[in-house]
Design a protein around this motif. Structure first.
Motif, PDB file in Angstrom:
ATOM      1  N   GLY A   1       0.824  -1.199   0.000  1.00  9.21           N
ATOM      2  CA  GLY A   1       0.000   0.000   0.000  1.00  9.21           C
ATOM      3  C   GLY A   1       0.855   1.245   0.000  1.00  9.21           C
ATOM      4  O   GLY A   1       1.965   1.258  -0.548  1.00  9.21           O
ATOM      5  N   GLN A   2       0.365   2.291   0.654  1.00  4.19           N
ATOM      6  CA  GLN A   2       1.087   3.559   0.663  1.00  4.19           C
ATOM      7  C   GLN A   2       2.442   3.441   1.340  1.00  4.19           C
ATOM      8  O   GLN A   2       3.409   4.073   0.906  1.00  4.19           O
ATOM      9  CB  GLN A   2       0.238   4.620   1.380  1.00  4.19           C
ATOM     10  CG  GLN A   2       0.883   6.004   1.395  1.00  4.19           C
ATOM     11  CD  GLN A   2       0.010   7.026   2.085  1.00  4.19           C
ATOM     12  OE1 GLN A   2      -1.102   6.726   2.493  1.00  4.19           O
ATOM     13  NE2 GLN A   2       0.516   8.250   2.214  1.00  4.19           N
ATOM     14  N   ALA A   3       2.527   2.629   2.392  1.00  6.07           N
ATOM     15  CA  ALA A   3       3.800   2.471   3.101  1.00  6.07           C
ATOM     16  C   ALA A   3       4.878   1.920   2.174  1.00  6.07           C
ATOM     17  O   ALA A   3       6.045   2.344   2.231  1.00  6.07           O
ATOM     18  CB  ALA A   3       3.620   1.554   4.307  1.00  6.07           C
ATOM     19  N   GLU A   4       4.500   0.985   1.302  1.00 11.49           N
ATOM     20  CA  GLU A   4       5.471   0.412   0.366  1.00 11.49           C
ATOM     21  C   GLU A   4       5.879   1.420  -0.703  1.00 11.49           C
ATOM     22  O   GLU A   4       7.028   1.406  -1.171  1.00 11.49           O
ATOM     23  CB  GLU A   4       4.898  -0.851  -0.280  1.00 11.49           C
ATOM     24  CG  GLU A   4       4.928  -2.089   0.606  1.00 11.49           C
ATOM     25  CD  GLU A   4       3.993  -1.980   1.792  1.00 11.49           C
ATOM     26  OE1 GLU A   4       4.288  -2.569   2.851  1.00 11.49           O
ATOM     27  OE2 GLU A   4       2.950  -1.286   1.650  1.00 11.49           O
ATOM     28  N   LEU A   5       4.948   2.289  -1.104  1.00 11.94           N
ATOM     29  CA  LEU A   5       5.310   3.351  -2.041  1.00 11.94           C
ATOM     30  C   LEU A   5       6.334   4.291  -1.419  1.00 11.94           C
ATOM     31  O   LEU A   5       7.298   4.712  -2.076  1.00 11.94           O
ATOM     32  CB  LEU A   5       4.064   4.136  -2.454  1.00 11.94           C
ATOM     33  CG  LEU A   5       3.051   3.407  -3.343  1.00 11.94           C
ATOM     34  CD1 LEU A   5       1.836   4.284  -3.588  1.00 11.94           C
ATOM     35  CD2 LEU A   5       3.687   3.000  -4.677  1.00 11.94           C
ATOM     36  N   LEU A   6       6.149   4.619  -0.146  1.00  5.67           N
ATOM     37  CA  LEU A   6       7.116   5.473   0.545  1.00  5.67           C
ATOM     38  C   LEU A   6       8.452   4.756   0.714  1.00  5.67           C
ATOM     39  O   LEU A   6       9.520   5.379   0.615  1.00  5.67           O
ATOM     40  CB  LEU A   6       6.563   5.892   1.904  1.00  5.67           C
ATOM     41  CG  LEU A   6       5.320   6.801   1.864  1.00  5.67           C
ATOM     42  CD1 LEU A   6       4.802   7.061   3.270  1.00  5.67           C
ATOM     43  CD2 LEU A   6       5.644   8.119   1.167  1.00  5.67           C
ATOM     44  N   THR A   7       8.383   3.453   0.973  1.00  3.27           N
ATOM     45  CA  THR A   7       9.626   2.672   1.077  1.00  3.27           C
ATOM     46  C   THR A   7      10.386   2.683  -0.240  1.00  3.27           C
ATOM     47  O   THR A   7      11.613   2.857  -0.278  1.00  3.27           O
ATOM     48  CB  THR A   7       9.313   1.223   1.487  1.00  3.27           C
ATOM     49  OG1 THR A   7       8.665   1.218   2.759  1.00  3.27           O
ATOM     50  CG2 THR A   7      10.593   0.396   1.573  1.00  3.27           C
ATOM     51  N   TYR A   8       9.654   2.503  -1.351  1.00  2.45           N
ATOM     52  CA  TYR A   8      10.290   2.546  -2.671  1.00  2.45           C
ATOM     53  C   TYR A   8      10.938   3.906  -2.910  1.00  2.45           C
ATOM     54  O   TYR A   8      12.080   3.984  -3.403  1.00  2.45           O
ATOM     55  CB  TYR A   8       9.257   2.255  -3.758  1.00  2.45           C
ATOM     56  CG  TYR A   8       9.813   2.376  -5.155  1.00  2.45           C
ATOM     57  CD1 TYR A   8      10.538   1.336  -5.719  1.00  2.45           C
ATOM     58  CD2 TYR A   8       9.634   3.541  -5.899  1.00  2.45           C
ATOM     59  CE1 TYR A   8      11.063   1.449  -7.001  1.00  2.45           C
ATOM     60  CE2 TYR A   8      10.155   3.661  -7.169  1.00  2.45           C
ATOM     61  CZ  TYR A   8      10.861   2.613  -7.715  1.00  2.45           C
ATOM     62  OH  TYR A   8      11.397   2.732  -8.978  1.00  2.45           O
ATOM     63  N   ALA A   9      10.215   4.972  -2.546  1.00  3.70           N
ATOM     64  CA  ALA A   9      10.775   6.312  -2.740  1.00  3.70           C
ATOM     65  C   ALA A   9      12.032   6.506  -1.908  1.00  3.70           C
ATOM     66  O   ALA A   9      13.019   7.099  -2.378  1.00  3.70           O
ATOM     67  CB  ALA A   9       9.723   7.364  -2.378  1.00  3.70           C
ATOM     68  N   SER A  10      12.037   6.000  -0.675  1.00  3.10           N
ATOM     69  CA  SER A  10      13.217   6.160   0.185  1.00  3.10           C
ATOM     70  C   SER A  10      14.422   5.396  -0.350  1.00  3.10           C
ATOM     71  O   SER A  10      15.564   5.791  -0.109  1.00  3.10           O
ATOM     72  CB  SER A  10      12.898   5.687   1.608  1.00  3.10           C
ATOM     73  OG  SER A  10      12.684   4.274   1.642  1.00  3.10           O
ATOM     74  N   LEU A  11      14.190   4.308  -1.076  1.00  2.00           N
ATOM     75  CA  LEU A  11      15.290   3.536  -1.664  1.00  2.00           C
ATOM     76  C   LEU A  11      15.727   4.109  -3.008  1.00  2.00           C
ATOM     77  O   LEU A  11      16.891   3.965  -3.396  1.00  2.00           O
ATOM     78  CB  LEU A  11      14.869   2.070  -1.841  1.00  2.00           C
ATOM     79  CG  LEU A  11      14.569   1.282  -0.566  1.00  2.00           C
ATOM     80  CD1 LEU A  11      14.010  -0.090  -0.911  1.00  2.00           C
ATOM     81  CD2 LEU A  11      15.826   1.145   0.290  1.00  2.00           C
ATOM     82  N   ARG A  12      14.803   4.737  -3.712  1.00  2.00           N
ATOM     83  CA  ARG A  12      15.110   5.261  -5.056  1.00  2.00           C
ATOM     84  C   ARG A  12      15.765   6.629  -5.001  1.00  2.00           C
ATOM     85  O   ARG A  12      16.606   6.954  -5.850  1.00  2.00           O
ATOM     86  CB  ARG A  12      13.812   5.346  -5.863  1.00  2.00           C
ATOM     87  CG  ARG A  12      14.022   5.631  -7.341  1.00  2.00           C
ATOM     88  CD  ARG A  12      14.540   4.419  -8.071  1.00  2.00           C
ATOM     89  NE  ARG A  12      14.608   4.673  -9.504  1.00  2.00           N
ATOM     90  CZ  ARG A  12      15.718   5.042 -10.151  1.00  2.00           C
ATOM     91  NH1 ARG A  12      16.864   5.178  -9.497  1.00  2.00           N
ATOM     92  NH2 ARG A  12      15.696   5.258 -11.451  1.00  2.00           N
ATOM     93  N   VAL A  13      15.385   7.444  -4.019  1.00  2.00           N
ATOM     94  CA  VAL A  13      15.927   8.806  -3.936  1.00  2.00           C
ATOM     95  C   VAL A  13      17.459   8.816  -3.852  1.00  2.00           C
ATOM     96  O   VAL A  13      18.097   9.627  -4.550  1.00  2.00           O
ATOM     97  CB  VAL A  13      15.289   9.568  -2.759  1.00  2.00           C
ATOM     98  CG1 VAL A  13      16.094  10.811  -2.408  1.00  2.00           C
ATOM     99  CG2 VAL A  13      13.865   9.974  -3.106  1.00  2.00           C
ATOM    100  N   PRO A  14      18.102   7.979  -3.015  1.00  2.00           N
ATOM    101  CA  PRO A  14      19.578   8.002  -3.007  1.00  2.00           C
ATOM    102  C   PRO A  14      20.199   7.724  -4.370  1.00  2.00           C
ATOM    103  O   PRO A  14      21.222   8.327  -4.722  1.00  2.00           O
ATOM    104  CB  PRO A  14      19.940   6.898  -1.999  1.00  2.00           C
ATOM    105  CG  PRO A  14      18.759   6.818  -1.091  1.00  2.00           C
ATOM    106  CD  PRO A  14      17.575   7.077  -1.967  1.00  2.00           C
TER     107      PRO A  14
END
Length: 365
Positions: free
Chosen positions: A53-66
């Motif tokens: 859900g939304q938590a996984e989208l935020l997790t993906y963003a936190s891994l992709r941003v670096p």
């Protein structure tokens, strides 16, 4: 005074602060736009996994941003250089500095110093953050955005041969006797190289020797007969060491970890040119930020009222982007042995350093 690159502390701090703020602003803008576009393309796959859900989208963003920060930081330095120098030129601040006796190199020195700090920060950020985020993200993607593996030494899309047969796995975790596989396929081949059977299993573990497949299913190519096995041992000639050497992703390895992987490759008699090229590039890559003030320096000089300021900015941008094109081409050449690894990693840096210095000296010094 011409040999004192920082004759004024106040001026140095002013230029360095102005440049640093613009680098940060451009980087944030680029990362936000690119992250939004990336989420639009990947959100469907992420939410398709059960329970996401939304938590996984935020997790993906936190891994992709670096990853985005590491990739586009040099571009941000280039664009910030052009914005800073064009603004200084338009406001006649460059004219004031030159009238005070500063040379072109003294005007650029605070920017180069700031870029050097950015290069050091970029190297540390890549080592401590980007490699770990990349390893986790690739393992998550290989697991179809299911549960993120908690183990270390994660490898995805592993492919290794044992005699004539082939062992492939979507995901491998652990090392040595603790190695585990997911999404396993084992292909049996004849003496002529033709595949005679395929054995698929959701998981496998090392059995010393061989690999124990759990809930395996064997499919014969001739006749298409299918047989189920609750437990089956295959690949007795394949060892965990072979798998560790079969898949080394330099993007997920720190500088020192990759050094050890290269040593093991060379001890095994395998060609390490591709890995060593990227190993050198882990140093030369962050140094690219150091080049950008020099390549973009042409935008700082020349009268703003002459109407050529826009053309100068375009030339500076063209030089900067030409560097990235040549750098990527040299990496590709080094990867398949066309260039020696050190030359492939550092030749573009020194080439464009000389080009930038030549342009600066002939036009302004």
């Amino acid at each position: 005074m011409q040999l004192d690159f920082f004759p004024s502390r106040t001026l140095t701090l002013y230029l360095a602060k102005t440049f640093a703020v613009r680098i940060l602003a451009v980087l944030i803008m680029l990362v936000l736009v690119l992250m939004m576009m990336d989420l639009l393309s990947e959100s469907g796959r992420i939410l398709a996994a059960p329970g996401n859900g939304q938590a996984e989208l935020l997790t993906y963003a936190s891994l992709r941003v670096p990853q985005l920060v590491a990739r586009f930081l040099p571009y941000s330095v280039l664009l910030a250089t052009l914005i800073t120098l064009v603004t200084l030129n338009q406001n006649s601040e460059v004219i004031a500095m030159k009238a005070a006796g500063l040379s072109a190199h003294q005007v650029l020195a605070p920017l180069v110093l700031t870029a050097a700090v950015v290069s050091l920060a970029s190297f540390a950020f890549n080592e401590r953050v980007v490699t770990r985020a990349t390893a986790t993200l690739k393992a998550w993607q290989a697991n179809q955005f299911g549960d993120i593996p908690r183990e270390t030494d994660v490898r995805e899309n592993v492919y290794v041969t044992g005699g004539r047969d082939i062992l492939a796995a979507d995901l491998v975790t652990g090392r040595g006797a603790n190695m585990r596989m997911r999404g396993v396929s084992y292909y049996e081949r004849s003496a002529t190289g033709m595949i005679t059977a395929r054995i698929a299993a959701p998981t496998a573990r090392y059995a010393a020797p061989g690999w124990v497949l759990t809930n395996a299913r064997r499919l014969e190519v001739q006749g298409a007969d299918s047989t189920a096995f609750p437990r089956l041992v295959v690949g007795r000639a394949i060892t965990p060491q072979q798998i560790e050497l079969s898949k080394v992703d330099p993007e997920t390895k720190s500088f020192w970890t990759l050094t050890e992987s290269i040593r093991r490759y060379e001890d095994a008699g395998r060609n390490s040119d591709e890995l060593r090229t990227i190993w050198w590039h882990k140093i030369s890559g962050p140094l690219s930020a150091l080049l950008m003030p020099i390549l973009g320096s042409i935008a700082a000089f020349g009268l703003a009222r002459s109407g050529q300021l826009f053309v100068r900015a375009l030339i500076g941008m063209a030089l900067g982007f030409a560097y990235f094109v040549v750098d990527n081409a040299a990496l590709a050449m080094g990867g398949f042995g066309g260039y020696p690894p050190f030359l492939a990693a550092f030749a573009p840096f020194f080439l464009f350093l000389l080009i930038g210095e030549t342009v600066l000296i002939r036009t302004e010094e």
